[in-house]
Design a protein around this motif. Structure first.
Motif, PDB file in Angstrom:
ATOM      1  N   LYS A   1       0.855  -1.245  -0.091  1.00  0.00           N
ATOM      2  CA  LYS A   1       0.217   0.044  -0.041  1.00  0.00           C
ATOM      3  C   LYS A   1       1.017   1.524  -0.113  1.00  0.00           C
ATOM      4  CE  LYS A   1      -4.083  -2.233   2.040  1.00  0.00           C
ATOM      5  NZ  LYS A   1      -4.793  -2.530   3.482  1.00  0.00           N
TER       6      LYS A   1
ATOM      7  N   LEU B   1      -8.050   5.193   4.633  1.00  0.00           N
ATOM      8  CA  LEU B   1      -6.366   4.435   4.025  1.00  0.00           C
ATOM      9  C   LEU B   1      -5.654   5.616   3.336  1.00  0.00           C
ATOM     10  CD1 LEU B   1      -4.225   2.362   4.676  1.00  0.00           C
ATOM     11  CD2 LEU B   1      -5.121   1.673   2.109  1.00  0.00           C
TER      12      LEU B   1
ATOM     13  N   LEU C   1       1.856   3.648   8.253  1.00  0.00           N
ATOM     14  CA  LEU C   1       0.274   2.834   8.115  1.00  0.00           C
ATOM     15  C   LEU C   1       0.043   1.743   8.848  1.00  0.00           C
ATOM     16  CD1 LEU C   1       0.532   2.312   3.838  1.00  0.00           C
ATOM     17  CD2 LEU C   1      -0.796   3.696   5.559  1.00  0.00           C
TER      18      LEU C   1
ATOM     19  N   THR D   1      -2.817   2.107  11.282  1.00  0.00           N
ATOM     20  CA  THR D   1      -4.182   1.479  11.429  1.00  0.00           C
ATOM     21  C   THR D   1      -4.234   0.418  12.606  1.00  0.00           C
ATOM     22  OG1 THR D   1      -2.569  -0.518  10.010  1.00  0.00           O
ATOM     23  CG2 THR D   1      -4.323   0.603   8.815  1.00  0.00           C
TER      24      THR D   1
END
Lengths: 344, 173
Positions: free
Chosen positions: A113, B108, B166, B170
């Motif tokens: 990602k 995201l 990330l 998350t």
């Protein structure tokens, strides 16, 4: 280095692992020959050497070699995969590591990602302002400008002269018609006197002053109906058929004579406008659409200025010629009418 | 062998090629500048000045280097702008701005955008050139005046940092 009882085990292990060089191996062999009690039996160390490198099947060997030893190595492999840098062995290494360590599967997904994707809906709003204008070849511009200038000049000249021309022609026709009517009246009066007829005649002069020619709205030049009516409604004696025939002929021929020059004039107009003037502007429009905004350099501007001055001179000459031609044309029309009425 | 066989004729930017560069890359440079500056007006100024400088030098820029020249100019302008801003913007304001953005967005994509902002300028530049424009390491090196291995290291570090952010975000979400 000398091999002793204190260090022979390290040499022995290196030998079994295949890491001992030739010289040290020979030294170790010599030491073991001197001390055979220290030598290991063959069945005590049967499989150490083959395990290390060569005798395993390729797949197992690859998998064993492929397993990353640290998290850093995993990161390198994961990023290398995203960047497209891994070879087959390295890819296998990564896959087996993820298979064996499921918690790294999610980590690898997060690495995937990190690949950024541009938002193509974001657009620079003033792109057209950055574009530079095309520089056109100078000669076609000058030609087009010259043609356009001449076209505009002729258009304006004709537009200003045509009504006057028409008015002049109208006045001539009016004057000639008036004279002819008087002549006709005179002939009729003479006939009356000769024949001493008792039938009344209409006074032709009574309505004649109202007869005017209107050219402002109609392209076709026509005589006013009152003029014809003055001629045709005159109660002509039946016996005077010669005069009646003459009047009819005058009406027909006059109409033909009057309309023909105007048709020619219309053709001139058509040629000037449709073929020259409007086409020139169409061409300009097409060029503008094709090339965009025309921007000229300083040198080109000077060239255009010089050419424009030359053109101005040529246009002035053309102007004089055009005026002369128009005057000649007007005069020829007047002469034709004069000739016509004189002959009648 | 004739001498002219050895001469490699270089083609430089002309009007049409310059206009092609505008059509093809103005949006990309704008997005690139916007990612760095976070301000539409400033990004537009960068694009305008980039093309202005490119046009001034267009007769000396080789045709095949047009795009990379644009990005080189843009990066230099952005660097100058950022260093100028750093001098005149209070750190308190910057921190406040960053806090507001990161605390309120859980999407995201937005997390990634915020993570990108936390990268050092050089890492941000190389990763944007890599992902947005698809340059290889060598091309990025030419644009940013770095060696190929340096580019590789910066990209590695940038991705590792982004992945770490990330992961943290998350987990929080």
């Amino acid at each position: 280095m000398k091999i002793t009882f204190d260090n022979y085990e390290a040499y022995y292990l290196d030998y079994l692992e295949g890491n001992l060089n030739q010289q040290d191996a020979e030294t170790l062999s010599a030491f073991l020959l001197l001390h055979p009690e220290l030598q290991l039996l063959e069945d005590e160390l049967p499989t150490l050497a083959p395990i290390l490198e060569t005798q395993l099947p390729t797949e197992i060997h690859t998998k064993i070699k492929a397993i990353p030893t640290s998290e850093t190595e995993f990161s390198e492999l994961a990023i290398g995969k995203i960047e497209g840098l891994l070879n087959e062995v390295e890819q296998a290494k990564l896959e087996s590591f993820i298979e064996q360590n499921k918690r790294y599967e999610n980590e690898f997904k997060l690495y995937k990602k990190t690949r950024l994707v541009a938002d193509t809906t974001i657009i620079y709003p003033k792109k057209s302002a950055l574009l530079k204008g095309r520089i056109l070849p100078i000669k076609p511009i000058i030609t087009i400008l010259a043609a356009a200038s001449v076209g505009v000049f002729i258009y304006l000249n004709l537009n200003t002269n045509n009504p006057n021309t028409k008015q002049d022609v109208a006045q001539v026709i009016h004057r000639q018609t008036h004279q002819k009517t008087i002549q006709t009246k005179h002939i009729e009066n003479q006939n009356e006197k000769i024949q001493l007829s008792s039938s009344p005649t209409t006074n032709l002069n009574s309505k004649h002053s109202d007869s005017t020619l209107d050219f402002s709205n109609n392209e076709e030049l026509t005589l006013p109906s009152s003029t014809y009516s003055n001629l045709s409604t005159t109660p002509v004696p039946e016996k005077d058929s010669i005069i009646q025939t003459q009047i009819s002929q005058i009406k027909i021929e006059k109409t033909q004579q009057i309309s023909n020059p105007i048709i020619t004039s219309k053709e001139v107009n058509k040629n000037l406008f449709t073929s020259s003037f409007s086409e020139t502007f169409d061409n300009l429009k097409e060029l503008k659409d094709f090339f965009g905004i025309v921007k000229l350099t300083k040198v080109q501007k000077e060239e255009i200025l010089a050419e424009t001055n030359k053109l101005h001179e040529r246009i002035s000459n053309a102007n004089l010629k055009a005026i002369t031609l128009i005057e000649k044309y007007k005069q020829s029309v007047v002469d034709q009418f004069n000739a016509f009425f004189t002959s009648k | 062998m004739q001498l002219n066989c050895l001469i490699v004729k270089r083609t430089f930017l002309k009007l049409a090629e310059y206009n092609n560069l505008v059509e093809q890359h103005a949006d990309g440079i704008y997005r690139f500048a916007l990612k760095h500056l976070k301000n539409e007006m400033d990004a537009q100024d960068i694009v305008q000045n980039t093309y202005l400088k490119t046009w001034e030098k267009h007769e000396t820029i080789a045709l095949e280097n047009g795009k990379s020249y644009l990005f080189t100019v843009a990066i230099n302008l952005i660097r100058n702008y950022v260093s100028y801003e750093k001098r005149f913007t209070s750190e308190e304001h910057a921190n406040h701005h960053s806090y507001n953005e990161s605390s309120s967005q859980f999407d995201l994509k937005e997390i990634l955008e915020n993570a990108l902002d936390q990268l050092p300028e050089i890492q941000k530049t190389v990763i944007l050139l890599r992902d947005y424009e698809g340059y290889n390491y060598e091309e990025i090196g030419k644009i940013t005046d770095l060696s190929e291995s340096q580019v590789k290291v910066y990209i590695f570090r940038a991705r590792k940092t982004l992945q770490g952010i990330l992961k943290d975000q998350t987990l929080v979400v």
